[in-house]
Design an enzyme around this catalytic site. Structure first.
Site, PDB file in Angstrom:
ATOM      1  N   ASP A   1       0.853  -1.196   0.000  1.00  0.00           N
ATOM      2  CA  ASP A   1       0.000   0.000   0.000  1.00  0.00           C
ATOM      3  C   ASP A   1       0.889   1.246   0.000  1.00  0.00           C
ATOM      4  O   ASP A   1       2.108   1.158  -0.186  1.00  0.00           O
ATOM      5  CB  ASP A   1      -0.937  -0.071   1.203  1.00  0.00           C
ATOM      6  CG  ASP A   1      -2.287   0.589   0.948  1.00  0.00           C
ATOM      7  OD1 ASP A   1      -2.299   1.687   0.361  1.00  0.00           O
ATOM      8  OD2 ASP A   1      -3.320   0.023   1.346  1.00  0.00           O
ATOM      9  N   ASP A  14      -6.012   2.973  -6.744  1.00  0.00           N
ATOM     10  CA  ASP A  14      -7.006   3.233  -5.708  1.00  0.00           C
ATOM     11  C   ASP A  14      -7.357   4.719  -5.731  1.00  0.00           C
ATOM     12  O   ASP A  14      -6.759   5.508  -6.457  1.00  0.00           O
ATOM     13  CB  ASP A  14      -6.407   2.826  -4.358  1.00  0.00           C
ATOM     14  CG  ASP A  14      -7.433   2.697  -3.253  1.00  0.00           C
ATOM     15  OD1 ASP A  14      -8.637   2.881  -3.509  1.00  0.00           O
ATOM     16  OD2 ASP A  14      -7.021   2.393  -2.113  1.00  0.00           O
ATOM     17  N   ARG A  50     -10.563   0.728  -7.840  1.00  0.00           N
ATOM     18  CA  ARG A  50     -11.726   0.891  -6.960  1.00  0.00           C
ATOM     19  C   ARG A  50     -12.869   1.578  -7.698  1.00  0.00           C
ATOM     20  O   ARG A  50     -14.010   1.155  -7.632  1.00  0.00           O
ATOM     21  CB  ARG A  50     -11.356   1.671  -5.700  1.00  0.00           C
ATOM     22  CG  ARG A  50     -12.438   1.586  -4.630  1.00  0.00           C
ATOM     23  CD  ARG A  50     -11.975   2.166  -3.317  1.00  0.00           C
ATOM     24  NE  ARG A  50     -11.780   3.592  -3.356  1.00  0.00           N
ATOM     25  CZ  ARG A  50     -11.427   4.336  -2.305  1.00  0.00           C
ATOM     26  NH1 ARG A  50     -11.190   3.755  -1.139  1.00  0.00           N
ATOM     27  NH2 ARG A  50     -11.271   5.641  -2.418  1.00  0.00           N
ATOM     28  N   ASP A 104     -13.797  -0.500   0.944  1.00  0.00           N
ATOM     29  CA  ASP A 104     -13.392  -0.537   2.350  1.00  0.00           C
ATOM     30  C   ASP A 104     -14.507  -1.081   3.231  1.00  0.00           C
ATOM     31  O   ASP A 104     -15.214  -0.338   3.921  1.00  0.00           O
ATOM     32  CB  ASP A 104     -12.971   0.859   2.800  1.00  0.00           C
ATOM     33  CG  ASP A 104     -11.768   1.363   2.025  1.00  0.00           C
ATOM     34  OD1 ASP A 104     -11.046   0.533   1.448  1.00  0.00           O
ATOM     35  OD2 ASP A 104     -11.553   2.594   1.991  1.00  0.00           O
ATOM     36  N   HIS A 140      -7.112  -8.332   2.922  1.00  0.00           N
ATOM     37  CA  HIS A 140      -6.617  -6.958   3.055  1.00  0.00           C
ATOM     38  C   HIS A 140      -7.096  -6.411   4.391  1.00  0.00           C
ATOM     39  O   HIS A 140      -8.134  -6.837   4.917  1.00  0.00           O
ATOM     40  CB  HIS A 140      -7.156  -6.108   1.902  1.00  0.00           C
ATOM     41  CG  HIS A 140      -6.619  -4.700   1.872  1.00  0.00           C
ATOM     42  ND1 HIS A 140      -5.324  -4.383   2.210  1.00  0.00           N
ATOM     43  CD2 HIS A 140      -7.210  -3.520   1.524  1.00  0.00           C
ATOM     44  CE1 HIS A 140      -5.137  -3.087   2.072  1.00  0.00           C
ATOM     45  NE2 HIS A 140      -6.275  -2.540   1.663  1.00  0.00           N
TER      46      HIS A 140
END
Length: 925
Positions: free
Chosen positions: A397, A510, A581, A597, A655
């Site tokens: 990340d 993302d 995303r 998320d 994740h």
């Protein structure tokens, strides 16, 4: 210090401490155009077709439509529009309507369609009584009623399947010039609130073009349910909205999003399908602006007049919908079906199917925000081997970068990225790193310096580089509409421009909604400016597109540029893997999608199924959720059930959030680790089955993960089932999504065809007869193989999928009521585009009581695989053969067999047939 405080506040919000603050996101009443259009309920439509202007050219039919003043005696024409109806191949129509000589060009979505649609000739077959009828070459008809305008699409039986503007809710807000109005005393009359600007919280949207929204009601006679328009967190079958909020399509970064909600989240795919016992049809609303969709299902009994104004004549099966967009033009594709598979295929024919992914991407991925340094990565990698758990990918990340500057590495934590990658690839593993679209505004950072100098950033309403806040702090955003900016960005992926990367490093895009922490609704202001092709004499507000026009498309432009960069870095030799995303129509051509998320709660595990089903029927098959949940910490049972579910979803990645407790599989009790190991091994045993499904999707465009009604469209009970699904047409999967479950309800479809379903572990058959209560324990979720199918498995335990390439196959044959079965297998090198040069195998299996065959679908395509058949398991065999003989080339070999009478399973032992050539096994009795 002020900037640091802002980042701390944002981080606290992102940690999940606050949950979703609905005040940050608009309701319909707070979205000016939605409130305006939803209140628009004329008794009669103002739009009238002028048949005297009709013109037909091959597949395109044109005529003028007038917007008239219904209050004037002569029905004065207020505005004129051009209506175009196109006939397209594959039983598809397209309807477009825009102003004659508009004040400004309206934005037409640019990237959703894979190619220019292919035409199918239209002809006018009648014009009488105020109606004009067109027909395509397949027998579908379009009936246009002139006054008021109504457009009906008739199926091959002459019945209305789709109808436009029957409820008089079509509306195109005319483009007008801003002018000051004065009263009789010369005083300026204030403009109607929201016409040339509107506010939300502390943000002001300047709206320099004024109001330009569009609306259209679309009805589906004989439909029981409608589906699609992801991404939302509610059921697969869409609910009636007339007494609440419409479904919203507006890509937004919504942290800890709510369940059972019509709120907008990360994706917006404006395709909708209607299904009933008579037919399946669909519509694709080709528009990338903010969109709201109302649904009114007559069967719900709660439909109110705000959407359905027509007299239904006692109809009990009908769904009405209404699309409302802030800008753009009316541009709708209509898919005439007749079956669910037909309409899903028609949609992906327009927007594209996902290409064959690199094989590793279908295996297991391990991610966390963040693996902190090279030693951490090495430790995670080694622990998969220590605990004998297969894994293909480690993810990094944002913390791997030099202070959130993309295309850089933190030289203290990741000083040797090339060596780190080499350590992974030595085991057949890969690395994925994140690259977000926000660019840190820091002097000396090459990307920021170049983008500033060359004008590559999105501009604010005043034409200056737009500045927002995201992970790096002060950030600007590349304008991917500018081809030079896109080219520059794509070149950053070259190995020489991104040291430490090679073909085994892949990309995660993302935050590309785009996410702007201090922007309206956590995104970019709508009055920001995007590049537009310069035209001589065009200046001012007509010389750029506003963000309002393209918002839902922004992430698509981002991943398209990434995809091009990853192709170019290897001279188009290797297939890239990208995760995004943000999603829109056409996303599937470039990237996989995850559901964002989520949280470590049972409800989010359950929601992952309908969310991925909805994305799948909207073309995006490569879908999964964060295994274990991103926020919070999953206890052992939830974690186990999530791995078991994730192993049977297309994208399989664990994740977790930076502030959560570490939860790699070996950090749980040994018993839980063993269950996770088993789930991962189940995924790897089926890796070639998954790979074959994705190859077939690339050819036919059908979802990999399918709702039951797709395969059983006449079985009404399947229409609303979204807690179980099919993989292809062969595996029935019912995840366990509640705590302490000892049994679950499983629906076994196909009762009218005597379909058999075989437990994948015991091979015990079950005759399809609807719902049954199935016992479960913590080690198992219900998975059944369909009778009449053949599935290839690889059962040698390896650390990664790459190391399994030449392993032998076990072929599982489950017989149908006629003692037959079929299957397929796709083989290539798993990573390059050599398959386009016929270097692959696509083969069919067929089993009858007399023989089992393995034949190539295209005998001109070959691949030198070293794999072979280790075992054939035949389940449901009632009369076993006495002998079996392999025939391959000049070889004929007698085979050994073992019969297990307890469950009617015959095992053919070590046929040793190579998969590089066709073969046949004959049986005698």
């Amino acid at each position: 210090m002020k900037s640091l405080c802002l980042i701390l506040v944002v981080l606290l919000a992102l940690s999940g401490s606050f949950g979703v603050d609905r005040n940050n996101f608009k309701s319909c009443d707070q979205s000016g155009f939605c409130k305006r259009l939803r209140a628009f309920k004329p008794e009669r439509s103002q739009y009238v077709a002028d048949f005297s202007t009709q013109m037909l050219h091959d597949n395109m039919f044109f005529l003028d439509v007038n917007m008239v003043d219904l209050e004037s005696e002569k029905r004065t024409v207020l505005f004129r529009y051009v209506l175009k109806v196109s006939g397209l191949v594959d039983n598809t129509f397209r309807v477009e309507m825009e102003e004659v000589n508009p004040l400004y060009p309206r934005y037409i979505t640019l990237l959703a369609l894979k190619d220019s649609p292919i035409g199918d000739n239209l002809k006018v077959i009648s014009k009488k009584d105020g109606k004009l009828t067109l027909a395509n070459t397949k027998g579908h008809r379009v009936v246009i009623t002139a006054d008021p305008l109504k457009i009906e699409f008739l199926d091959k039986n002459g019945e209305v399947a789709v109808v436009f503007n029957e409820n008089s809710l079509m509306h195109v807000e005319p483009l007008v010039t801003k002018q000051e109005r004065t009263d009789e005393n010369g005083e300026i009359i204030p403009e109607e609130e929201g016409t040339w600007g509107e506010n939300f919280k502390s943000h002001h949207d300047s709206k320099p073009r004024g109001n330009e929204a569009i609306s259209l009601d679309i009805g589906f006679p004989d439909a029981d349910h409608v589906y699609g328009i992801p991404e939302h967190t509610d059921k697969l079958a869409l609910a009636t909205t007339t007494s609440g909020e419409p479904y919203r399509l507006y890509n937004l970064d919504v942290f800890e999003y709510e369940l059972d909600s019509r709120m907008a989240i990360y994706g917006a795919v404006p395709v909708l399908y209607a299904h009933g016992l008579k037919r399946t049809v669909g519509v694709f609303w080709h528009n990338s602006a903010e969109t709201w969709v109302d649904v009114a299902n007559i069967a719900d009994g709660t439909v109110v007049s705000s959407l359905v104004n027509l007299v239904t004549g006692g109809q009990k099966r009908r769904v009405d919908t209404r699309f409302m967009s802030e800008s753009g033009l009316i541009d709708v594709f209509i898919f005439m079906g007749d079956s669910p598979s037909d309409v899903f295929r028609q949609y992906t024919r327009l927007t594209g199917a996902a290409p064959i992914p690199p094989k590793f991407s279908l295996a297991y991925h391990q991610c966390r925000w963040n693996y902190v340094d090279e030693a951490d990565v090495r430790g995670v990698d080694d622990n998969f081997d220590t605990h004998d758990i297969p894994a293909d990918v480690i993810w990094l990340d944002i913390e791997y970068t030099d202070r959130k500057k993309y295309f850089t590495w933190d030289v203290e934590k990741f000083p040797h990225p090339a060596q780190m990658v080499a350590n992974l690839t030595a085991k057949g593993r890969k690395l994925v790193v994140i690259i977000d679209p926000h660019i840190k505004r820091e002097a000396g950072y090459f990307l920021h310096e170049d983008a500033t100098e060359k004008g590559y950033y999105v501009k604010d309403k005043d034409g200056k580089d737009y500045e927002g806040w995201c992970w790096p702090g002060s950030s600007s955003y590349l304008d991917f509409f500018n081809p030079e900016a896109t080219r520059y960005y794509s070149e950053r992926y070259k190995f020489e421009n991104f040291p430490g990367t090679n073909k085994d490093v892949h990309i995660w895009n993302d935050m590309n909604e785009p996410s702007v922490f201090n922007g309206p609704e956590i995104t970019m202001p709508k009055d920001c400016r995007h590049w537009k092709e310069p035209q001589e004499g065009v200046e001012g507000i007509a010389s750029y597109w506003e963000h309002r026009h393209i918002h839902n498309e922004y992430g698509l432009w981002n991943i398209r540029a990434t995809h091009q960069g990853m192709l170019d870095r290897s001279d188009k030799k290797y297939r890239p893997f990208i995760l995004t995303r943000s999603a829109f129509a056409g996303t599937q051509r470039y990237a996989a999608v995850w559901t964002g998320d989520n949280a470590a709660e049972w409800g989010f595990l359950a929601a992952s199924v309908p969310m991925c089903l909805s994305l799948g029927i909207a073309g995006i098959s490569f879908c999964g959720s964060d295994v274990g949940g991103f926020f919070k910490y999953p206890e052992a049972e939830l974690m186990t059930r999530w791995y078991q579910a994730g192993a049977f979803q297309p994208f399989f990645r664990a994740h977790s959030h930076i502030e959560t407790k570490r939860r790699e599989p070996w950090l749980y009790e040994p018993a839980t680790t063993a269950l996770i190991r088993d789930a991962n091994r189940r995924r790897y045993a089926l890796i070639d089955f998954w790979y074959t499904l994705f190859y077939e999707h690339s050819r036919d465009g059908l979802p990999v993960m399918r709702p039951l009604f797709q395969e059983f469209p006449k079985e009404e009970a399947t229409f609303t089932i979204d807690d179980q699904y099919l993989l292809g047409d062969k595996l029935l999967v019912r995840p366990v999504v509640t705590a302490a479950a000892t049994s679950v309800q499983v629906y076994f479809p196909g009762g009218d065809t005597n379909t058999l379903w075989y437990d994948v572990d015991s091979y015990q058959p079950r005759v399809a007869n609807g719902y049954a209560n199935i016992d479960v324990n913590i080690a198992k979720i219900p998975v059944y193989q369909r009778g009449g199918s053949i599935i290839p498995r690889k059962e040698r335990v390896r650390r990664s999928s790459q190391l399994m390439a030449d392993d032998p196959y076990t072929l599982v044959v489950t017989l149908d009521a006629n003692n037959t079965a079929t299957g397929s297998l796709y083989i290539d090198d798993g990573e390059t585009y050599e398959y386009k040069k016929k270097k692959y195998i696509y083969a069919k299996f067929s089993y009858t009581t007399e023989e089992m065959t393995y034949t190539f679908v295209n005998d001109k395509a070959t691949y030198p695989t070293l794999s072979w058949v280790e075992r054939i398991v035949i389940a449901g065999i009632k009369v076993p053969p006495k002998t079996a003989k392999l025939h391959q080339g000049d070889k004929q070999v007698a085979l050994q067999m073992t019969l297990h009478r307890g469950n009617d399973v015959l095992v053919v032992r070590k046929p040793a047939a190579t998969m590089a050539q066709p073969w046949k096994i004959t049986f005698s009795y």
